[in-house]
Design a protein around this motif. Structure first.
Motif, PDB file in Angstrom:
ATOM      1  N   ALA A  43      -5.197  75.147  74.956  1.00 22.06           N
ATOM      2  CA  ALA A  43      -4.305  74.078  74.389  1.00 22.06           C
ATOM      3  C   ALA A  43      -5.205  73.149  73.961  1.00 22.06           C
ATOM      4  CB  ALA A  43      -3.391  73.556  75.410  1.00 22.06           C
ATOM      5  N   THR A  44      -4.764  71.941  72.652  1.00 25.14           N
ATOM      6  CA  THR A  44      -5.375  70.906  72.457  1.00 25.14           C
ATOM      7  C   THR A  44      -5.220  69.673  73.357  1.00 25.14           C
ATOM      8  OG1 THR A  44      -3.457  70.210  71.126  1.00 25.14           O
ATOM      9  CG2 THR A  44      -5.413  71.662  69.990  1.00 25.14           C
ATOM     10  N   PRO A  45      -6.027  68.496  73.309  1.00 22.55           N
ATOM     11  CA  PRO A  45      -5.875  67.710  74.238  1.00 22.55           C
ATOM     12  C   PRO A  45      -4.362  66.968  73.489  1.00 22.55           C
ATOM     13  CG  PRO A  45      -8.057  67.402  73.378  1.00 22.55           C
ATOM     14  CD  PRO A  45      -7.512  68.545  72.650  1.00 22.55           C
ATOM     15  N   GLY A  46      -4.051  66.870  72.663  1.00 22.57           N
ATOM     16  CA  GLY A  46      -2.821  66.154  71.925  1.00 22.57           C
ATOM     17  C   GLY A  46      -1.479  67.031  72.758  1.00 22.57           C
ATOM     18  N   ALA A  47      -1.609  68.431  72.629  1.00 22.25           N
ATOM     19  CA  ALA A  47      -0.579  69.210  73.196  1.00 22.25           C
ATOM     20  C   ALA A  47      -0.475  68.899  74.588  1.00 22.25           C
ATOM     21  CB  ALA A  47      -0.655  70.448  72.868  1.00 22.25           C
ATOM     22  N   LEU A  48      -1.631  68.917  75.241  1.00 19.51           N
ATOM     23  CA  LEU A  48      -1.303  68.772  76.811  1.00 19.51           C
ATOM     24  C   LEU A  48      -0.750  67.318  77.201  1.00 19.51           C
ATOM     25  CD1 LEU A  48      -4.863  70.279  77.897  1.00 19.51           C
ATOM     26  CD2 LEU A  48      -2.761  71.394  78.250  1.00 19.51           C
ATOM     27  N   GLU A  49      -1.309  66.403  76.368  1.00 20.99           N
ATOM     28  CA  GLU A  49      -0.961  65.083  76.712  1.00 20.99           C
ATOM     29  C   GLU A  49       0.768  65.105  76.344  1.00 20.99           C
ATOM     30  OE1 GLU A  49      -1.406  60.340  75.322  1.00 20.99           O
ATOM     31  OE2 GLU A  49      -2.559  62.137  74.645  1.00 20.99           O
ATOM     32  N   ALA A  50       1.204  65.608  75.346  1.00 16.18           N
ATOM     33  CA  ALA A  50       2.657  65.528  75.124  1.00 16.18           C
ATOM     34  C   ALA A  50       3.427  66.386  76.208  1.00 16.18           C
ATOM     35  CB  ALA A  50       2.988  66.261  73.861  1.00 16.18           C
ATOM     36  N   LEU A  51       2.737  67.441  76.730  1.00 20.29           N
ATOM     37  CA  LEU A  51       3.390  67.967  77.714  1.00 20.29           C
ATOM     38  C   LEU A  51       3.584  67.441  79.089  1.00 20.29           C
ATOM     39  CD1 LEU A  51       1.813  71.896  77.095  1.00 20.29           C
ATOM     40  CD2 LEU A  51       4.060  71.084  76.628  1.00 20.29           C
ATOM     41  N   GLU A  52       2.376  66.815  79.288  1.00 17.00           N
ATOM     42  CA  GLU A  52       2.424  65.947  80.364  1.00 17.00           C
ATOM     43  C   GLU A  52       3.439  64.835  80.275  1.00 17.00           C
ATOM     44  OE1 GLU A  52      -0.606  63.058  82.659  1.00 17.00           O
ATOM     45  OE2 GLU A  52      -1.395  64.935  81.625  1.00 17.00           O
ATOM     46  N   GLN A  53       3.623  64.199  79.381  1.00 17.12           N
ATOM     47  CA  GLN A  53       4.357  63.294  79.084  1.00 17.12           C
ATOM     48  C   GLN A  53       5.681  63.591  79.145  1.00 17.12           C
ATOM     49  OE1 GLN A  53       3.387  61.184  75.393  1.00 17.12           O
ATOM     50  NE2 GLN A  53       1.778  60.108  76.412  1.00 17.12           N
ATOM     51  N   SER A  54       6.119  64.885  78.730  1.00 20.15           N
ATOM     52  CA  SER A  54       7.536  65.441  78.719  1.00 20.15           C
ATOM     53  C   SER A  54       7.831  65.890  80.184  1.00 20.15           C
ATOM     54  CB  SER A  54       7.770  66.289  77.930  1.00 20.15           C
ATOM     55  OG  SER A  54       6.985  67.665  78.026  1.00 20.15           O
ATOM     56  N   GLY A  55       6.814  66.076  81.311  1.00 24.10           N
ATOM     57  CA  GLY A  55       7.113  66.974  82.468  1.00 24.10           C
ATOM     58  C   GLY A  55       7.410  68.459  82.273  1.00 24.10           C
ATOM     59  N   GLN A  56       6.954  69.020  81.163  1.00 24.35           N
ATOM     60  CA  GLN A  56       7.002  70.510  80.917  1.00 24.35           C
ATOM     61  C   GLN A  56       5.721  71.036  81.181  1.00 24.35           C
ATOM     62  OE1 GLN A  56       9.346  69.182  77.196  1.00 24.35           O
ATOM     63  NE2 GLN A  56      10.066  71.080  77.646  1.00 24.35           N
ATOM     64  N   THR A  57       5.892  72.405  81.161  1.00 22.82           N
ATOM     65  CA  THR A  57       4.826  73.201  81.146  1.00 22.82           C
ATOM     66  C   THR A  57       4.368  74.237  79.986  1.00 22.82           C
ATOM     67  OG1 THR A  57       5.749  74.897  82.346  1.00 22.82           O
ATOM     68  CG2 THR A  57       5.013  73.329  83.832  1.00 22.82           C
ATOM     69  N   PRO A  58       3.111  74.420  79.796  1.00 15.57           N
ATOM     70  CA  PRO A  58       2.797  75.399  78.692  1.00 15.57           C
ATOM     71  C   PRO A  58       3.719  76.572  78.890  1.00 15.57           C
ATOM     72  CG  PRO A  58       0.866  74.304  79.397  1.00 15.57           C
ATOM     73  CD  PRO A  58       1.888  73.979  80.407  1.00 15.57           C
ATOM     74  N   ASP A  59       3.716  77.147  80.240  1.00 12.94           N
ATOM     75  CA  ASP A  59       4.666  78.329  80.576  1.00 12.94           C
ATOM     76  C   ASP A  59       5.888  78.477  79.811  1.00 12.94           C
ATOM     77  OD1 ASP A  59       2.299  79.109  81.683  1.00 12.94           O
ATOM     78  OD2 ASP A  59       3.298  78.935  83.654  1.00 12.94           O
ATOM     79  N   PHE A  60       6.606  77.457  79.687  1.00 15.49           N
ATOM     80  CA  PHE A  60       8.082  77.344  79.042  1.00 15.49           C
ATOM     81  C   PHE A  60       8.089  77.739  77.577  1.00 15.49           C
ATOM     82  CE2 PHE A  60      11.251  74.936  76.856  1.00 15.49           C
ATOM     83  CZ  PHE A  60      12.522  75.464  77.220  1.00 15.49           C
ATOM     84  N   PHE A  61       7.098  77.138  76.795  1.00 13.75           N
ATOM     85  CA  PHE A  61       6.853  77.274  75.449  1.00 13.75           C
ATOM     86  C   PHE A  61       6.194  78.657  75.298  1.00 13.75           C
ATOM     87  CE2 PHE A  61       6.925  72.567  76.052  1.00 13.75           C
ATOM     88  CZ  PHE A  61       8.065  72.442  75.221  1.00 13.75           C
TER      89      PHE A  61
END
Length: 90
Positions: A11-29
């Motif tokens: 995952a890119t830094p931007g994607a990780l930041e967006a996921l963290e801010q939304s409280g979601q995990t990569p596993d969901f997507f």
């Protein structure tokens, strides 16, 4: 149900930041992507993805986080890796 292997997941830094801010995990997507739920892609891209399941092409899904940020999930044609990224990081 998983329709294809994801390979190494990155995952890119931007994607990780967006996921963290939304409280979601990569596993969901990743689960949606691997099951063939391509999210917010055009009819043409859905068709290309469905064909890629048969002929081995690249797979692209597009989703939105709970904070309405776009996230793409791309699996390479050889299924060696899958990347979560924001569209502007492509």
């Amino acid at each position: 149900m998983k329709k294809f292997p994801l390979g190494q997941v990155v995952a890119t830094p931007g994607a990780l930041e967006a996921l963290e801010q939304s409280g979601q995990t990569p596993d969901f997507f990743l689960a949606k992507h691997a099951s063939g739920d391509w999210g917010e892609v055009s009819k043409g891209d859905k068709k290309l993805n469905d064909e890629a399941l048969v002929d081995g092409g690249r797979l692209l899904s597009a989703y939105r986080t709970l904070r309405n940020e776009r996230i793409w999930v791309i699996t390479e044609a050889d299924r060696s890796s899958t990347c979560l990224l924001k569209p502007e990081e492509y």
